[in-house]
Design a protein around this motif. Structure first.
Motif, PDB file in Angstrom:
ATOM      1  N   ASN A  51       0.806  -1.228   0.000  1.00 23.09           N
ATOM      2  CA  ASN A  51       0.000   0.000   0.000  1.00 23.09           C
ATOM      3  C   ASN A  51       0.839   1.278   0.000  1.00 23.09           C
ATOM      4  O   ASN A  51       0.298   2.373   0.152  1.00 23.09           O
ATOM      5  CB  ASN A  51      -0.932   0.003   1.217  1.00 23.09           C
ATOM      6  N   SER A  52       2.132   1.142  -0.171  1.00 21.16           N
ATOM      7  CA  SER A  52       3.012   2.306  -0.132  1.00 21.16           C
ATOM      8  C   SER A  52       2.978   3.076  -1.446  1.00 21.16           C
ATOM      9  O   SER A  52       2.709   2.517  -2.518  1.00 21.16           O
ATOM     10  CB  SER A  52       4.447   1.877   0.172  1.00 21.16           C
ATOM     11  N   ASP A  53       3.283   4.373  -1.373  1.00 18.90           N
ATOM     12  CA  ASP A  53       3.369   5.195  -2.578  1.00 18.90           C
ATOM     13  C   ASP A  53       4.469   4.703  -3.500  1.00 18.90           C
ATOM     14  O   ASP A  53       4.333   4.777  -4.730  1.00 18.90           O
ATOM     15  CB  ASP A  53       3.627   6.656  -2.202  1.00 18.90           C
ATOM     16  N   MET A  54       5.556   4.205  -2.909  1.00 18.43           N
ATOM     17  CA  MET A  54       6.674   3.731  -3.725  1.00 18.43           C
ATOM     18  C   MET A  54       6.238   2.596  -4.637  1.00 18.43           C
ATOM     19  O   MET A  54       6.553   2.576  -5.833  1.00 18.43           O
ATOM     20  CB  MET A  54       7.825   3.279  -2.815  1.00 18.43           C
ATOM     21  N   ARG A  55       5.476   1.661  -4.118  1.00 19.73           N
ATOM     22  CA  ARG A  55       5.027   0.543  -4.953  1.00 19.73           C
ATOM     23  C   ARG A  55       3.944   0.972  -5.933  1.00 19.73           C
ATOM     24  O   ARG A  55       3.913   0.521  -7.084  1.00 19.73           O
ATOM     25  CB  ARG A  55       4.503  -0.594  -4.077  1.00 19.73           C
ATOM     26  N   LEU A  56       3.041   1.844  -5.494  1.00 18.33           N
ATOM     27  CA  LEU A  56       1.895   2.223  -6.321  1.00 18.33           C
ATOM     28  C   LEU A  56       2.238   3.230  -7.417  1.00 18.33           C
ATOM     29  O   LEU A  56       1.573   3.275  -8.457  1.00 18.33           O
ATOM     30  CB  LEU A  56       0.785   2.791  -5.434  1.00 18.33           C
ATOM     31  N   LYS A  57       3.295   4.020  -7.191  1.00 16.70           N
ATOM     32  CA  LYS A  57       3.591   5.105  -8.130  1.00 16.70           C
ATOM     33  C   LYS A  57       4.927   4.958  -8.870  1.00 16.70           C
ATOM     34  O   LYS A  57       5.138   5.630  -9.881  1.00 16.70           O
ATOM     35  CB  LYS A  57       3.573   6.436  -7.386  1.00 16.70           C
ATOM     36  N   ALA A  58       5.819   4.119  -8.366  1.00 13.95           N
ATOM     37  CA  ALA A  58       7.129   3.973  -9.012  1.00 13.95           C
ATOM     38  C   ALA A  58       7.049   3.003 -10.184  1.00 13.95           C
ATOM     39  O   ALA A  58       6.162   2.147 -10.243  1.00 13.95           O
ATOM     40  CB  ALA A  58       8.153   3.483  -7.998  1.00 13.95           C
ATOM     41  N   THR A  59       8.006   3.144 -11.099  1.00 17.66           N
ATOM     42  CA  THR A  59       8.080   2.200 -12.219  1.00 17.66           C
ATOM     43  C   THR A  59       8.600   0.861 -11.701  1.00 17.66           C
ATOM     44  O   THR A  59       9.200   0.767 -10.629  1.00 17.66           O
ATOM     45  CB  THR A  59       9.037   2.718 -13.301  1.00 17.66           C
ATOM     46  N   ALA A  60       8.379  -0.181 -12.479  1.00 15.13           N
ATOM     47  CA  ALA A  60       8.834  -1.517 -12.089  1.00 15.13           C
ATOM     48  C   ALA A  60      10.350  -1.534 -11.913  1.00 15.13           C
ATOM     49  O   ALA A  60      10.886  -2.179 -11.005  1.00 15.13           O
ATOM     50  CB  ALA A  60       8.406  -2.542 -13.123  1.00 15.13           C
ATOM     51  N   GLU A  61      11.050  -0.828 -12.788  1.00 13.05           N
ATOM     52  CA  GLU A  61      12.517  -0.776 -12.705  1.00 13.05           C
ATOM     53  C   GLU A  61      12.960  -0.111 -11.411  1.00 13.05           C
ATOM     54  O   GLU A  61      13.851  -0.618 -10.717  1.00 13.05           O
ATOM     55  CB  GLU A  61      13.084  -0.025 -13.898  1.00 13.05           C
ATOM     56  N   CYS A  62      12.347   1.003 -11.063  1.00 11.67           N
ATOM     57  CA  CYS A  62      12.720   1.709  -9.830  1.00 11.67           C
ATOM     58  C   CYS A  62      12.398   0.884  -8.594  1.00 11.67           C
ATOM     59  O   CYS A  62      13.166   0.870  -7.628  1.00 11.67           O
ATOM     60  CB  CYS A  62      12.005   3.061  -9.760  1.00 11.67           C
ATOM     61  N   ARG A  63      11.272   0.172  -8.633  1.00 10.16           N
ATOM     62  CA  ARG A  63      10.907  -0.672  -7.500  1.00 10.16           C
ATOM     63  C   ARG A  63      11.934  -1.779  -7.303  1.00 10.16           C
ATOM     64  O   ARG A  63      12.316  -2.114  -6.177  1.00 10.16           O
ATOM     65  CB  ARG A  63       9.518  -1.285  -7.704  1.00 10.16           C
ATOM     66  N   ALA A  64      12.404  -2.335  -8.408  1.00 11.07           N
ATOM     67  CA  ALA A  64      13.389  -3.419  -8.325  1.00 11.07           C
ATOM     68  C   ALA A  64      14.707  -2.917  -7.731  1.00 11.07           C
ATOM     69  O   ALA A  64      15.283  -3.553  -6.839  1.00 11.07           O
ATOM     70  CB  ALA A  64      13.632  -4.018  -9.704  1.00 11.07           C
ATOM     71  N   TYR A  65      15.193  -1.775  -8.206  1.00 13.04           N
ATOM     72  CA  TYR A  65      16.441  -1.225  -7.684  1.00 13.04           C
ATOM     73  C   TYR A  65      16.275  -0.782  -6.231  1.00 13.04           C
ATOM     74  O   TYR A  65      17.188  -0.927  -5.413  1.00 13.04           O
ATOM     75  CB  TYR A  65      16.897  -0.045  -8.540  1.00 13.04           C
ATOM     76  N   TYR A  66      15.118  -0.245  -5.905  1.00 14.09           N
ATOM     77  CA  TYR A  66      14.817   0.185  -4.530  1.00 14.09           C
ATOM     78  C   TYR A  66      14.931  -1.011  -3.581  1.00 14.09           C
ATOM     79  O   TYR A  66      15.564  -0.931  -2.525  1.00 14.09           O
ATOM     80  CB  TYR A  66      13.409   0.777  -4.503  1.00 14.09           C
ATOM     81  N   PHE A  67      14.321  -2.127  -3.962  1.00 12.40           N
ATOM     82  CA  PHE A  67      14.370  -3.330  -3.125  1.00 12.40           C
ATOM     83  C   PHE A  67      15.790  -3.881  -3.035  1.00 12.40           C
ATOM     84  O   PHE A  67      16.237  -4.314  -1.966  1.00 12.40           O
ATOM     85  CB  PHE A  67      13.421  -4.385  -3.681  1.00 12.40           C
TER      86      PHE A  67
END
Length: 212
Positions: A41-57
């Motif tokens: 339910n975070s903004d990072m998951r809901l609004k970030a691109t798949a690529e950014c989410r992967a690098y973030y994790f």
């Protein structure tokens, strides 16, 4: 746009101090706590691109093996290498509102180095280290109880009445600990009993002087 668009170094005097040091480790932990519902339910998951989410994790995982634990280096090129991504491309991703370094901010760590920290990572680590210390304390208390019981059994072979004296057993246990005795041979046990006898003799003499 995030603060990493320009990555300006902030005066270290204005930065928060990171509470964990190089001695705070979780070397035996091969996993990390991940708050699944919070992430979903975070903004990072809901609004970030798949690529950014992967690098973030990935960066969160990488931070667990850094020193101090839970931090990242400030060097953008080094971060890009750790992610196996082109540095220029990584910088462009970090210019997004929800880039790979979302909510990572500068802090000052031991030695005066400026690094990056994340509030969620820090909170998770603080709780994990606290649980680790609690478990260690419980284990140490349980081990001490077993050692004291073994000492009581050994003392009983020398003096049955003395073995029933809790104060005597704890005194001798502490005395052996202070002597650095790892293997309690009969000689060490006899020395501990002698130390207790000397302690009681000195205590009785002190009491007599006080009363006289």
């Amino acid at each position: 746009m995030t603060e990493f668009a320009a990555m300006t170094l902030v005066d270290s005097g204005e930065l928060p101090e990171y509470p964990l040091g190089s001695e705070d480790r979780l070397d035996s932990h091969y996993f990390m706590v991940w708050e699944r519902r919070r992430w979903l339910n975070s903004d990072m998951r809901l609004k970030a691109t798949a690529e950014c989410r992967a690098y973030y994790f990935d960066l969160i995982n990488i931070s667990y093996d850094q020193s101090p634990i839970g931090t990242l280096p400030l060097d953008m090129e080094l971060l890009a290498k750790l992610l196996f991504v082109d540095a220029a491309h990584f910088r462009s991703l970090c210019r997004l509102d929800f880039g790979p370094l979302h909510k990572w901010s500068q802090c000052i760590v031991e030695g005066g180095e400026v690094r990056l920290m994340h509030p969620m990572v820090l909170r998770t680590l603080t709780e994990a280290i606290s649980r680790k210390e609690d478990n260690r304390a419980r284990n140490e208390a349980a081990n001490a109880k077993k050692r004291i019981q073994r000492l009581r059994s050994v003392i009983a072979g020398y003096h049955a009445e003395l073995a029933k004296n809790d104060a005597a057993i704890r005194f001798m246990y502490q005395w052996l600990q202070e002597q650095g005795c790892e293997y309690r041979t009969s000689q060490w046990v006899e020395r501990a009993m002698a130390a207790w006898s000397d302690h009681m003799l000195a205590l009785n003499m002190k009491n007599r002087r006080t009363m006289s």
